[in-house]
Motif scaffolding. Structure first.
Motif, PDB file in Angstrom:
ATOM      1  N   GLU A  27     -12.571  -6.367  57.852  1.00  0.00           N
ATOM      2  CA  GLU A  27     -12.678  -5.704  59.426  1.00  0.00           C
ATOM      3  C   GLU A  27     -13.389  -5.113  60.237  1.00  0.00           C
ATOM      4  OE1 GLU A  27      -8.973  -3.173  60.220  1.00  0.00           O
ATOM      5  OE2 GLU A  27      -7.549  -4.792  58.826  1.00  0.00           O
ATOM      6  N   GLU A  38      -3.676  -2.669  54.751  1.00  0.00           N
ATOM      7  CA  GLU A  38      -5.093  -1.931  55.034  1.00  0.00           C
ATOM      8  C   GLU A  38      -5.543  -1.359  54.196  1.00  0.00           C
ATOM      9  OE1 GLU A  38      -5.725  -1.835  59.230  1.00  0.00           O
ATOM     10  OE2 GLU A  38      -7.795  -0.724  58.878  1.00  0.00           O
ATOM     11  N   ASN A  84     -12.352  -1.973  56.238  1.00  0.00           N
ATOM     12  CA  ASN A  84     -12.812  -2.170  57.090  1.00  0.00           C
ATOM     13  C   ASN A  84     -14.407  -1.966  56.846  1.00  0.00           C
ATOM     14  OD1 ASN A  84     -10.581  -1.477  59.550  1.00  0.00           O
ATOM     15  ND2 ASN A  84      -9.617  -0.261  57.700  1.00  0.00           N
ATOM     16  N   ASP A 113     -11.496  -6.082  64.342  1.00  0.00           N
ATOM     17  CA  ASP A 113     -10.563  -5.204  64.490  1.00  0.00           C
ATOM     18  C   ASP A 113     -10.355  -4.887  65.894  1.00  0.00           C
ATOM     19  OD1 ASP A 113      -9.035  -3.517  63.861  1.00  0.00           O
ATOM     20  OD2 ASP A 113     -10.364  -2.156  62.182  1.00  0.00           O
ATOM     21  N   LYS A 149      -7.292  -9.020  65.738  1.00  0.00           N
ATOM     22  CA  LYS A 149      -6.253  -7.938  65.023  1.00  0.00           C
ATOM     23  C   LYS A 149      -6.352  -6.921  66.729  1.00  0.00           C
ATOM     24  CE  LYS A 149      -5.689  -5.503  61.242  1.00  0.00           C
ATOM     25  NZ  LYS A 149      -5.773  -3.927  60.226  1.00  0.00           N
TER      26      LYS A 149
END
Ligand code: C2E
Ligand code: MG
Ligand code: MG
Ligand code: MG
Length: 282
Positions: free
Chosen positions: A146, A59, A114, A176, A197
């Motif tokens: 995400e 990530e 993200n 996320d 997630k």
């Protein structure tokens, strides 16, 4: 009485407020030139396959290296960037760095980036992603995006086209912090995502709270029936890992394996973790 103290108190509040406004303005001004000055860095935290004990992805997490102040964390600048319209630029920078870093790795590991709702609702987000893939040469299925639940909510309206464009490109989409938002189930029904997630707040107490354990197990089963992959976030202890493994949770991420680091090449302490578990992690 209160009335007599009133003025003095007001001034104290005023000074405090002024200080905060000044600091916030300083941050905002400095943030405006951060990308141009090369101060935005990307750090990486591996996502591991709990059964196979391999790293499947890493990530990308934004860091801002401020001269004479050290490293600023996302909670110190991402919300500000969103408010003042800098998130598009910062987000594209992180995306670009992340795709290049993933391509440079010898192993075939995906990179998970993200995305802020403010980036996502822009018409050109699909084009930004395409450009990052083209420049880096990264395969689309090696890029995970995400989205938080609030981003998915916005996608239901204005950004449905962007969402479809990303699907058509073949990038993988993750929700996320799953479970921390207001309408987790609505999102699952309306949007064809690839991965959930599980928010770390649910993982934190699974060793001690039967309730939290039941919730996490429920999400793992749900993901299974929907044929989605699932990542447990915030794994810090061998005990948490053991429980998640038993539940059949496929992927995990957390300080137990590795903290975020400036290098994209994953260094996961499988050997030590295995020793802690007494070789039960096979
Ligand atoms: P997130 O995407 O949910 O990322 C996980 C956060 O939890 C990271 O914090 C990570 O360092 C931290 N973490 C990971 N494992 C553990 C653990 O075992 N225990 C604990 N206590 N924490 C753990 P970080 O890097 O400070 O990022 C915070 C949030 O900022 C991220 O949450 C994400 O929402 C946002 N963010 C970070 N980078 C970007 C970016 O490039 N763009 C956007 N839009 N948001 C970003
Ligand atoms: Mg994330
Ligand atoms: Mg998260
Ligand atoms: Mg989070």
């Amino acid at each position: 009485l209160a009335k007599d103290r009133g003025r003095g108190r007001f001034e104290i509040f005023d000074d405090d407020l002024r200080g905060r406004i000044d600091r916030r303005l300083d941050t905002e001004i400095a943030l405006r030139s951060a990308v141009g000055l090369g101060q935005i860095e990307t750090w990486y935290q591996p996502i591991v396959d709990l059964q196979a004990r391999t790293v499947v992805a890493t990530e990308a997490l934004a860091r801002w290296r401020r001269p004479e102040r050290g490293i600023a964390m996302p909670n110190e600048f991402i919300a500000i960037a969103e408010e003042v319209g800098l998130i598009k630029q910062i987000g594209a920078e992180v995306l670009g760095q992340a795709c290049l870093a993933a391509t440079a790795l010898s192993a075939s590991i995906a990179v998970s980036v993200n995305v802020s709702p403010r980036q996502f609702v822009r018409d050109d987000f699909g084009a930004v992603v395409k450009r990052a893939l083209r420049i880096s040469g990264l395969a689309p299925d090696q890029l995970w995006l995400e989205l938080t639940e609030s981003a998915v909510t916005e996608a239901i309206g204005s950004a449905a086209r962007t969402f479809q464009e990303l699907r058509d490109m073949g990038v993988r989409i993750a929700i996320d912090d799953f479970g921390s938002g207001y309408s987790s189930f609505t999102h699952l029904r309306e949007f064809d995502v690839d991965l959930l997630k599980i928010d770390m707040s649910f993982v934190r107490d699974i060793e001690h709270s039967t309730r939290d354990r039941a919730i996490v197990e429920g999400v793992v089963r749900l993901a299974e029936s929907l044929r989605l992959d699932v990542v447990a976030e915030g794994i810090e202890s061998a005990g948490q890992l053991e429980l998640l493994e038993k539940m059949g949770c496929r992927f995990g991420q957390g300080y137990l394996f590795s903290k975020p680091a400036p290098d994209a090449a994953p260094a996961v302490r499988f050997k030590e973790i295995q020793d802690t578990l007494g070789h039960r992690l096979v």
